[in-house]
Each structure stands twice: as structure tokens, then as C-alpha cells.
Scaffold this active site. Structure first.
Site, PDB file in Angstrom:
ATOM      1  N   HIS A  16       0.840  -1.257  -0.066  1.00  0.00           N
ATOM      2  CA  HIS A  16       0.191  -0.112  -0.236  1.00  0.00           C
ATOM      3  C   HIS A  16       0.992   1.297   0.150  1.00  0.00           C
ATOM      4  O   HIS A  16       0.627   2.351  -0.770  1.00  0.00           O
ATOM      5  CB  HIS A  16      -0.959   0.082   1.117  1.00  0.00           C
ATOM      6  CG  HIS A  16      -1.976  -1.078   1.372  1.00  0.00           C
ATOM      7  ND1 HIS A  16      -1.895  -1.874   2.515  1.00  0.00           N
ATOM      8  CD2 HIS A  16      -2.769  -1.637   0.414  1.00  0.00           C
ATOM      9  CE1 HIS A  16      -2.971  -2.535   2.448  1.00  0.00           C
ATOM     10  NE2 HIS A  16      -3.656  -2.519   1.066  1.00  0.00           N
ATOM     11  N   LYS A  40     -16.507  -7.214   6.211  1.00  0.00           N
ATOM     12  CA  LYS A  40     -15.186  -7.838   6.315  1.00  0.00           C
ATOM     13  C   LYS A  40     -14.919  -7.796   7.936  1.00  0.00           C
ATOM     14  O   LYS A  40     -14.986  -6.709   8.456  1.00  0.00           O
ATOM     15  CB  LYS A  40     -13.949  -6.864   5.637  1.00  0.00           C
ATOM     16  CG  LYS A  40     -13.759  -7.463   4.341  1.00  0.00           C
ATOM     17  CD  LYS A  40     -12.302  -7.001   3.865  1.00  0.00           C
ATOM     18  CE  LYS A  40     -12.301  -7.161   2.430  1.00  0.00           C
ATOM     19  NZ  LYS A  40     -11.002  -6.373   1.999  1.00  0.00           N
ATOM     20  N   ARG A  89      -2.568  -6.162  -8.346  1.00  0.00           N
ATOM     21  CA  ARG A  89      -1.641  -6.954  -8.028  1.00  0.00           C
ATOM     22  C   ARG A  89      -1.558  -7.991  -9.387  1.00  0.00           C
ATOM     23  O   ARG A  89      -1.716  -7.738 -10.386  1.00  0.00           O
ATOM     24  CB  ARG A  89      -1.600  -7.851  -6.961  1.00  0.00           C
ATOM     25  CG  ARG A  89      -1.002  -6.917  -5.768  1.00  0.00           C
ATOM     26  CD  ARG A  89      -1.614  -7.039  -4.424  1.00  0.00           C
ATOM     27  NE  ARG A  89      -3.032  -7.132  -4.333  1.00  0.00           N
ATOM     28  CZ  ARG A  89      -3.729  -7.316  -2.985  1.00  0.00           C
ATOM     29  NH1 ARG A  89      -3.028  -7.650  -2.011  1.00  0.00           N
ATOM     30  NH2 ARG A  89      -4.969  -6.934  -3.055  1.00  0.00           N
ATOM     31  N   SER A 127      -2.720  -7.898   3.003  1.00  0.00           N
ATOM     32  CA  SER A 127      -3.155  -7.640   4.473  1.00  0.00           C
ATOM     33  C   SER A 127      -3.256  -8.846   5.099  1.00  0.00           C
ATOM     34  O   SER A 127      -2.867  -9.331   6.269  1.00  0.00           O
ATOM     35  CB  SER A 127      -4.253  -6.460   4.773  1.00  0.00           C
ATOM     36  OG  SER A 127      -3.937  -5.331   4.138  1.00  0.00           O
TER      37      SER A 127
HETATM   38  P1  ADP Z   1      -5.803  -6.156   0.810  1.00  0.00           P
HETATM   39  O1  ADP Z   1      -6.277  -6.696  -0.578  1.00  0.00           O
HETATM   40  O2  ADP Z   1      -4.491  -6.215   1.208  1.00  0.00           O
HETATM   41  O3  ADP Z   1      -6.729  -6.363   1.942  1.00  0.00           O
HETATM   42  P2  ADP Z   1      -7.038  -3.453   0.752  1.00  0.00           P
HETATM   43  O4  ADP Z   1      -8.613  -3.786   0.558  1.00  0.00           O
HETATM   44  O5  ADP Z   1      -6.683  -2.743   1.883  1.00  0.00           O
HETATM   45  O6  ADP Z   1      -6.099  -4.528   0.399  1.00  0.00           O
HETATM   46  O7  ADP Z   1      -6.545  -2.661  -0.574  1.00  0.00           O
HETATM   47  C1  ADP Z   1      -6.713  -1.495  -0.806  1.00  0.00           C
HETATM   48  C2  ADP Z   1      -6.032  -1.084  -2.311  1.00  0.00           C
HETATM   49  O8  ADP Z   1      -4.559  -1.410  -2.454  1.00  0.00           O
HETATM   50  C3  ADP Z   1      -6.732  -2.112  -3.269  1.00  0.00           C
HETATM   51  O9  ADP Z   1      -6.685  -1.154  -4.523  1.00  0.00           O
HETATM   52  C4  ADP Z   1      -5.806  -3.206  -3.572  1.00  0.00           C
HETATM   53  O10 ADP Z   1      -5.776  -3.680  -4.749  1.00  0.00           O
HETATM   54  C5  ADP Z   1      -4.564  -2.354  -3.139  1.00  0.00           C
HETATM   55  N1  ADP Z   1      -3.379  -3.157  -2.969  1.00  0.00           N
HETATM   56  C6  ADP Z   1      -3.041  -4.014  -1.908  1.00  0.00           C
HETATM   57  N2  ADP Z   1      -2.058  -4.649  -1.710  1.00  0.00           N
HETATM   58  C7  ADP Z   1      -1.357  -4.244  -2.659  1.00  0.00           C
HETATM   59  C8  ADP Z   1       0.005  -4.397  -3.039  1.00  0.00           C
HETATM   60  N3  ADP Z   1       0.914  -5.362  -2.440  1.00  0.00           N
HETATM   61  N4  ADP Z   1       0.413  -3.824  -4.339  1.00  0.00           N
HETATM   62  C9  ADP Z   1      -0.503  -3.084  -4.965  1.00  0.00           C
HETATM   63  N5  ADP Z   1      -1.479  -2.646  -4.564  1.00  0.00           N
HETATM   64  C10 ADP Z   1      -2.100  -3.250  -3.584  1.00  0.00           C
END
Ligand code: ADP
Length: 161
Positions: A16, A40, A89, A127
Site C-alpha cells: 500500500h 469484512k 496485483r 493484508s
Molecule cells: P488487501 O487486498 O491487501 O486487503 P485493501 O482492501 O486494503 O487490500 O486494498 C486497498 C487497495 O490497495 C486495493 O486497490 C488493492 O488492490 C491495493 N493493494 C493491496 N495490496 C497491494 C500491493 N501489494 N500492491 C499493490 N496494490 C495493493
């Protein structure tokens, strides 16, 4: 231009942070918005997720951290932001993100979603992966900001009691 970067951030990872740092260079103001997603089951309280993000983004002058419930587009509209940034990703992210982006476009045609590709080293970082590793006693050093690692270890120790 002002942009919103929404997500659960439960907790924020270096994947992130990489997106935040890169996006912050492209826009005037980036609002990282923690979604209080009722579906969630979160490990971290909303306030903890916000605090950890604020700590990890201290070095970025044009980044603000906030939280919201409800629709991302309503939040974006309220803050007069016409751009939503999302990270991508593997292909597995694509279908869900496309569906969401198209639905958001339908809800508000004036707001665009733009995707940024993950940096290669964070391709498999999420996460949920970080939480799983910590629960199984593996090190998460290098995968999350320092403050996250500390709180994650405290939480998993409590859960394992
Ligand atoms: P997660 O999928 O890790 O629970 P979130 O819901 O917090 O993540 O994701 C918020 C945003 O960050 C989404 O657009 C998700 O695709 C992106 N994201 C999460 N992890 C990564 C990563 N390792 N690299 C790039 N983008 C990411």
C-alpha cells in the site's frame, strides 16, 4: 488534482505504501481513506488502521488519512475528488476491481478510477497474508511499516493465549 485511495488497510502493508508514495507524486492531494466495511471482519479497529497509516505517511506532505462508511463515490464527491486510485496485483485482482470501477462509474460518471500496477516485490503481498504469517509466528519484517509490525505482534500474542 485531488485523488482518493480507498481500502480496508487491515493493516497497511508496504505494498500500500508503495502505491501511496507513487500516487502522491502524480496528484496535488491524496486522501487515503479507510473503508469501514461491515462485511469484512477486521483485526484492527478503524482508529488503529487510521493511526498506523498516518504514522507510515508522515513523510508525505500532500497525503491525508481519513475514514468513511458508505459508498466510495459519495465520499469522493463530498471531498470534491474526481479520481479514485486503486492498486492492482495479479490477474486475480482484476475481475473484482473492474466490476467495482464500472459500478462506480455507473453511480457517478464524473469520477474516474485509475489503476497502478504493484511493484514486483509486492506482487504477493496482502493484508491477509501478513496477518496469517504473524499468526503462524513468521516474521513480517520488510512487509509492513515498523509501527504495524509492533501492534501486529502484540495482537497475535494476545490471540494465541
Ligand atoms: P488487501 O487486498 O491487501 O486487503 P485493501 O482492501 O486494503 O487490500 O486494498 C486497498 C487497495 O490497495 C486495493 O486497490 C488493492 O488492490 C491495493 N493493494 C493491496 N495490496 C497491494 C500491493 N501489494 N500492491 C499493490 N496494490 C495493493
Amino acid at each position: 488534482m485531488k485523488a482518493i485511495y480507498p481500502g480496508s488497510f487491515d493493516p497497511v502493508t508496504n505494498g500500500h505504501i508503495d502505491i501511496i508514495e507513487r500516487a502522491a507524486k502524480l496528484v496535488d492531494k491524496l486522501v487515503v481513506a479507510v473503508a469501514m466495511n461491515l462485511e469484512k471482519e477486521a483485526m484492527f479497529e478503524t482508529q488503529e488502521r487510521v493511526d498506523l497509516l498516518r504514522q507510515a505517511c508522515r513523510h508525505l506532505a500532500n497525503v491525508e488519512v481519513d475514514y468513511f462508511h458508505g459508498l466510495t463515490v459519495s465520499y469522493a464527491r463530498k471531498h470534491e475528488a474526481r479520481l479514485i486510485i486503486k492498486g492492482l496485483r495479479a490477474v486475480s485482482d482484476f475481475e473484482f476491481e473492474l466490476q467495482q470501477a464500472l459500478m462506480n462509474k455507473r453511480l457517478d460518471d464524473g469520477i474516474e478510477t485509475m489503476f497502478m500496477m504493484t511493484s514486483a516485490e509486492y506482487l504477493f503481498l496482502s493484508s491477509s497474508m501478513v496477518k496469517q504469517l504473524a499468526m503462524l509466528g513468521a516474521s513480517v519484517t520488510g512487509l509492513v511499516p515498523d509501527g504495524v509490525e509492533k501492534l501486529l505482534l502484540e495482537k497475535t500474542k494476545l490471540m494465541q493465549r
